[in-house]
Enzyme design. Structure first.
Site, PDB file in Angstrom:
ATOM      1  N   GLU A  84      -2.023 -12.342   2.607  1.00  0.00           N
ATOM      2  CA  GLU A  84      -3.451 -12.002   2.560  1.00  0.00           C
ATOM      3  C   GLU A  84      -4.145 -12.376   1.250  1.00  0.00           C
ATOM      4  O   GLU A  84      -4.820 -11.551   0.634  1.00  0.00           O
ATOM      5  CB  GLU A  84      -3.628 -10.496   2.870  1.00  0.00           C
ATOM      6  N   GLU A 113       2.345 -10.302  13.570  1.00  0.00           N
ATOM      7  CA  GLU A 113       2.028  -8.874  13.647  1.00  0.00           C
ATOM      8  C   GLU A 113       1.189  -8.591  14.894  1.00  0.00           C
ATOM      9  O   GLU A 113       0.217  -7.842  14.861  1.00  0.00           O
ATOM     10  CB  GLU A 113       1.273  -8.427  12.375  1.00  0.00           C
TER      11      GLU A 113
HETATM   12  O1  9MR Z   1       1.541  -1.038   9.712  1.00  0.00           O
HETATM   13  C1  9MR Z   1       1.437  -0.820   8.337  1.00  0.00           C
HETATM   14  C2  9MR Z   1       0.949   0.596   8.074  1.00  0.00           C
HETATM   15  O2  9MR Z   1       1.944   1.525   8.467  1.00  0.00           O
HETATM   16  C3  9MR Z   1       0.601   0.778   6.604  1.00  0.00           C
HETATM   17  O3  9MR Z   1       0.019   2.051   6.409  1.00  0.00           O
HETATM   18  C4  9MR Z   1      -0.369  -0.318   6.187  1.00  0.00           C
HETATM   19  C5  9MR Z   1      -0.721  -0.191   4.721  1.00  0.00           C
HETATM   20  O4  9MR Z   1      -1.522  -1.234   4.288  1.00  0.00           O
HETATM   21  O5  9MR Z   1       0.227  -1.580   6.418  1.00  0.00           O
HETATM   22  C6  9MR Z   1       0.433  -1.814   7.773  1.00  0.00           C
HETATM   23  O6  9MR Z   1       0.916  -3.123   7.966  1.00  0.00           O
HETATM   24  C7  9MR Z   1       0.056  -4.182   7.536  1.00  0.00           C
HETATM   25  C8  9MR Z   1       0.935  -5.344   7.152  1.00  0.00           C
HETATM   26  O7  9MR Z   1       1.884  -4.941   6.193  1.00  0.00           O
HETATM   27  C9  9MR Z   1       0.113  -6.500   6.614  1.00  0.00           C
HETATM   28  N1  9MR Z   1      -0.911  -6.897   7.565  1.00  0.00           N
HETATM   29  C10 9MR Z   1      -1.746  -5.818   8.085  1.00  0.00           C
HETATM   30  C11 9MR Z   1      -0.869  -4.697   8.651  1.00  0.00           C
HETATM   31  C12 9MR Z   1      -1.731  -3.624   9.279  1.00  0.00           C
HETATM   32  O8  9MR Z   1      -2.516  -3.017   8.319  1.00  0.00           O
END
Ligand code: 9MR
Length: 371
Positions: free
Chosen positions: A155, A260
């Site tokens: 990102e 994802e």
């Molecule tokens: O699914 C993840 C969630 O449990 C966390 O709280 C969050 C914190 O930023 O991150 C989520 O996963 C993210 C991933 O690591 C990167 N792309 C976006 C995903 C959804 O937010």
């Protein structure tokens, strides 16, 4: 005569039911159905890595052949203090993948979010360079030969395709991207290295991503693939937009992974034109319309949407390395808490009781008719 008919009917019923029984015994799964196409992955929570729930565990092993840690390999967990690494959970995650002969993906090395607080405070370029070298080298070397691919940078782009002014960019400028990929390749020359982002199928961000990839390559970095996160909606992005992206990234010689995948079925506060995004939507029933169950009409929409997405994936299977869902089942999805906390969303192929949804059948059906 009548009796003969009765026996014939009985015989037919017996044959039919034994066929169905055979079908049930014949274990069908996502990973087997798509085994000649691409890996089918899932993101694992800490509890799933530790095999806390037997039913979830057997579903994971049955359906998926690739894993990503949903959270535990992010820098705040792996590297909580400058001189301290904590590999306990990551070790379990890798062991889980190895035990089950799964493709293991590392998520993620350089990301502005879920940073340990000490990292966010790094102010000068020397300190940041030292941090990146230590962080990437230590982690990638530790799992050298055991992790199959890494999200090296996550990102780094804004929606308009420009570079995000992250703590990395602010201290090192765009060179941090090249450095990150070089450091990862030096630590494990054979592991596949990915750049991963959301909305990078959209034209402006895609163009920014293409520029970013070219920069990494021009600077001497090794990059093997691009991760399109695929946090999508029922109506968007269009199949055409996704297809253009697959073609554009693979034209650069990169593998494309959908890293994802999930599809929200709930109203989005940002779509409500004129609504104040900062207004409190929590507890607002309009924003959480399917608390009890997902209506059949939406279930069907979701199934159709998944079918058209997977149809496209199959069309370009030669360019796609992996399709990973962001979670095993609806009950675990981050979309129950984002962008509004405490809603009930239905974005995956298994419901919160771990039962396959219509969307699962529609994806599996593509393989029945294809082969
Ligand atoms: O699914 C993840 C969630 O449990 C966390 O709280 C969050 C914190 O930023 O991150 C989520 O996963 C993210 C991933 O690591 C990167 N792309 C976006 C995903 C959804 O937010």
């Amino acid at each position: 005569m009548r009796l003969t008919n009765y026996y014939l009917l009985l015989l037919t019923l017996i044959i039919l039911s034994s066929c169905n029984a055979q079908k049930e015994n014949n274990v069908v799964s996502l990973k087997d159905s798509f085994k000649n196409d691409f890996c089918i992955g899932t993101a694992l929570s800490a509890n799933q890595i530790e095999e806390k729930n037997e039913k979830e565990d057997s579903l994971i092993k049955k359906e998926f052949n690739a894993i990503t840690a949903e959270n535990i390999m992010k820098s705040m967990f792996l590297h909580p203090a400058k001189d301290k690494y904590d590999f306990a959970m990551a070790d379990k995650f890798i062991a889980y993948g190895e035990k089950n002969k799964m493709f293991i993906h590392g998520h993620t090395l350089i990301w502005h979010s879920q940073l340990a607080s000490w990292m966010a405070e790094i102010k000068d370029s020397i300190e940041m360079k030292n941090f990146m070298k230590d962080h990437i080298t230590t982690i990638v070397s530790k799992y050298k030969g055991r992790i199959d691919s890494w999200d090296v940078v996550n990102e780094a782009l804004n929606e308009d395709g420009t570079l995000r002014k992250s703590v990395f960019f602010n201290t090192l400028g765009e060179q941090y991207l090249v450095d990150a990929f070089k450091l990862a390749a030096a630590a494990d020359p054979k592991v596949d290295l990915y750049y991963n982002d959301y909305n990078n199928e959209e034209p402006a961000k895609r163009q920014g991503n293409i520029n970013l990839i070219k920069k990494i390559k021009a600077g001497g970095g090794k990059i093997d693939g691009v991760g399109i996160q695929a946090h999508w909606r029922l109506e968007s992005p269009s199949i055409e937009t996704i297809e253009e992206s697959i073609l554009a990234y693979s034209a650069l010689g990169l593998k494309v992974a959908f890293t994802e995948l999930d599809i929200t079925v709930l109203p989005n506060p940002w779509d409500l034109k004129g609504a104040d995004v900062n207004q409190n939507f929590e507890g607002n029933a309009k924003m959480n319309p399917y608390q009890e169950k997902l209506p059949d009409s939406v279930q069907v929409k979701l199934a159709n949407r998944y079918a058209s997405i997977f149809k496209l994936f199959l069309k370009h299977k030669d360019k796609i390395s992996r399709v990973t869902f962001w979670g095993v089942h609806d009950g675990q999805s981050w979309l129950n808490d984002w962008p509004i906390k405490g809603r009930t969303n239905y974005p995956l192929l298994f419901n919160s009781n771990l039962k396959p949804k219509k969307a699962y059948q529609s994806v599996m059906k593509l393989k029945e008719t294809n082969e």
